[in-house]
Enzyme design. Structure first.
Site, mmCIF file in Angstrom:
data_model
loop_
_atom_site.group_PDB
_atom_site.id
_atom_site.type_symbol
_atom_site.label_atom_id
_atom_site.label_comp_id
_atom_site.label_asym_id
_atom_site.label_seq_id
_atom_site.Cartn_x
_atom_site.Cartn_y
_atom_site.Cartn_z
ATOM 1 C CG ASP A 51 43.932 26.485 58.883
ATOM 2 O OD1 ASP A 51 43.213 27.029 59.738
ATOM 3 O OD2 ASP A 51 44.897 27.056 58.355
ATOM 4 C CG HIS A 52 41.036 26.069 64.347
ATOM 5 N ND1 HIS A 52 42.393 26.257 64.456
ATOM 6 C CD2 HIS A 52 40.477 27.097 65.034
ATOM 7 C CE1 HIS A 52 42.639 27.331 65.176
ATOM 8 N NE2 HIS A 52 41.492 27.862 65.543
ATOM 9 C CG HIS A 62 45.279 29.809 61.594
ATOM 10 N ND1 HIS A 62 44.852 28.532 61.349
ATOM 11 C CD2 HIS A 62 45.791 29.785 62.857
ATOM 12 C CE1 HIS A 62 45.080 27.772 62.417
ATOM 13 N NE2 HIS A 62 45.659 28.511 63.344
HETATM 14 C C1 BG6 Z 1 46.245 27.918 66.880
HETATM 15 C C2 BG6 Z 1 47.546 28.441 67.380
HETATM 16 O O1 BG6 Z 1 46.393 27.340 65.624
HETATM 17 O O2 BG6 Z 1 45.305 28.987 66.782
HETATM 18 C C3 BG6 Z 1 47.377 29.132 68.707
HETATM 19 O O3 BG6 Z 1 48.480 27.379 67.519
HETATM 20 C C4 BG6 Z 1 46.293 30.177 68.632
HETATM 21 O O4 BG6 Z 1 48.597 29.721 69.138
HETATM 22 C C5 BG6 Z 1 45.021 29.611 68.023
HETATM 23 O O5 BG6 Z 1 46.038 30.645 69.936
HETATM 24 C C6 BG6 Z 1 43.999 30.700 67.748
HETATM 25 O O6 BG6 Z 1 42.791 30.135 67.337
HETATM 26 P P1 BG6 Z 1 41.428 30.904 67.543
HETATM 27 O O7 BG6 Z 1 40.400 30.050 66.890
HETATM 28 O O8 BG6 Z 1 41.233 31.055 69.011
HETATM 29 O O9 BG6 Z 1 41.576 32.244 66.885
#
Ligand code: BG6
Length: 483
Positions: free
Chosen positions: A178-179, A241
């Site tokens: 989960d980034h 997230h």
């Molecule tokens: C991803 C989603 O996990 O997270 C995307 O699938 C979303 O829809 C993205 O745009 C958002 O990530 P960040 O790091 O740009 O907030």
């Protein structure tokens, strides 16, 4: 840094994630010596690329993400890459892949260590896991697997996928990525909560009125309409997230910082997650879809989106726990596409206290995650030349130089996979609990859809989402802090 011998197989080696994130981040780890001499990467995908072509792609990916690079280093790094054209549904192809992995293991003295990375369309995750198992692709050293999101579409499919993966991998070797857990300010939540008496001692329902989490995005669904229409904001952003953020905010203090202790604290909390009833979903949740503008499509007109779609591009909701330090405190969250700006922030709203000055401003703690990284506390003081209370921010921020040093979330998380640290990955029992919550909301919505009266707020693009979300608060004195 210790050089870790490993053969890495990337399913989805010609894809966007590999190009934008994995190759540049691996290069950074290579430069730091974490993976150096004894490693090779096999990129796989259906396209008929050659090793040489993949190496060019890897080199391009590095140049696109780095201002200055040593060309010799890039060349040396790219020489560790091999391409294998691979149809994930074809059993024969796994035999060829295994052979190449074994050859490279010998050539690079990788000690039988294997790392598999699922970086392709999620509908193939189960098939890949099954064939890794039935074709015995795992090596004689360590075997780890990184799985991108979404991990399943609901609890049943997640359980099925988990079964397929655990046929070859132990829970400890499965890295559900989960980034958000690699982001600097998300990693700051625990130290902020547990090292500051000023914050730790007020972390309870006695002092906190509510918590608000906003993951706002400026972009629409862009080219991902096909995927997104089967997912929606709840599955795409809340299931992973937002729930990870909620868990970090509400969990009890872990006994130490080991991965086991952190996951134990999370799991203890999640047992007491309140799963909403259909009535509560109706009352406490808002779903929405963006409308069009002169220059942009409405969601329902986006390419690959069903014109009658009931998929939400926005969701706001509420959750609570019955145990943990903030048991009973409402946690509100919202996320949506086509907001006025990109903004990821957490607001901890403190209760007002009686005071001899009468009305003071609220004293809140805000964590800004994106695009800025900072924590600030709004604080009351006196006005200089007139009676009354003035409000200022006490800010914890980073210098430009410090920000430049913050690694990309993917780099951090890849590093953790190499050094076998699962702290910032999702454990199965956590994921399961998140799906139980999400399924309850999805089921309630599904019933509304079937009854023919779904309440899906249509909102104007590039504003703050549907105004209906202003009504999910428990008390009329509560409101969104970020407006
Ligand atoms: C991803 C989603 O996990 O997270 C995307 O699938 C979303 O829809 C993205 O745009 C958002 O990530 P960040 O790091 O740009 O907030």
């Amino acid at each position: 840094m210790k050089n870790i011998p490993v053969i890495m197989i990337i399913f989805g080696g010609s894809g966007d994630l590999a190009h934008r994130k994995l190759y540049p981040c691996l290069f950074n780890l290579y430069e730091q010596g974490l993976i150096h001499d004894n490693f090779a990467v096999i990129g796989t995908a259906r396209r008929p690329w050659s090793h040489e072509y993949l190496r060019e792609q890897v080199s391009d990916a590095i140049h696109e993400t780095h201002d200055q690079v040593d060309e010799n280093e890039v060349k040396a790094f790219a020489s560790h890459f091999y391409y294998q054209s691979h149809d994930v549904t074809n059993v024969e192809h796994y035999v060829t892949l295994k052979k190449l992995a074994q050859e490279l293991d010998d050539r690079y003295s990788a000690q039988g260590n294997c790392l598999f990375y699922m970086a392709m369309a999620p509908r193939f995750f189960g098939t890949i896991a099954t064939h890794i198992n039935d074709q015995h692709l795992t090596g004689s050293g360590f075997n780890r697997i990184v799985v991108e999101k979404p991990f399943g579409h609901d609890l049943v499919s997640a359980e099925q996928l988990n079964k397929e993966i655990t046929a070859s991998f132990d829970e400890n070797d499965i890295f559900r990525i989960d980034h958000y857990l690699g982001k600097e300010m998300i990693q700051n939540i625990m130290p902020m909560r547990f090292t500051n008496p000023l914050i730790k001692n007020i972390w309870s329902g006695e002092y906190i009125n509510n918590i608000q989490i906003t993951l706002a995005e400026r972009l629409g669904v862009e080219a991902r309409g096909g995927y997104y229409d089967t997912s929606g904001a709840l599955r795409d952003m809340v299931q992973n997230h937002i729930f990870q953020i909620i868990t970090l905010l509400a969990m009890p203090e872990p006994k130490d910082l080991s991965s086991d202790s952190v996951h134990q604290a999370k799991q203890e909390l999640l047992k007491s997650l309140i799963i909403p009833t259909p009535e509560e979903v109706k009352k406490n949740f808002v779903r929405g879809q963006y409308l069009g503008s002169d220059t942009t499509f409405a969601y329902k007109k986006e390419p690959n989106v069903d014109p009658d779609s009931t998929t939400e591009t926005y969701v706001a909701g509420k959750t609570k726990f019955t145990s943990g330090p903030i048991a009973g405190v409402p946690i509100y969250f919202r996320t949506g596409k086509e907001f006025k700006e990109k903004k990821t922030r957490i607001d901890i709203v403190l209760k007002h206290i009686n005071n001899p000055y009468g009305q003071a401003h609220s004293n809140n703690i805000t964590i800004e995650v994106d695009p800025e990284s900072k924590i600030y506390i709004t604080i009351n003081g006196k006005k200089i030349d007139e009676p009354g209370i003035r409000r200022e921010d006490l800010t914890y921020a980073f210098s430009k130089e410090e920000m430049a040093k913050v690694p990309d979330g993917y780099e951090r998380l890849l590093h953790d996979v190499f050094v076998n640290d699962s702290t910032n990955f999702t454990h199965w029992s956590e994921l399961k609990r998140y799906w139980e919550f999400i399924d309850a909301v999805e089921d309630a919505w599904q019933k509304e859809n079937e009854a023919g009266n779904p309440e899906i707020a249509q909102y104007l693009p590039y504003r703050m989402g549907p105004k209906e979300a202003d009504n999910i608060f428990e008390s009329p004195t509560e409101h969104w802090i970020y407006e």
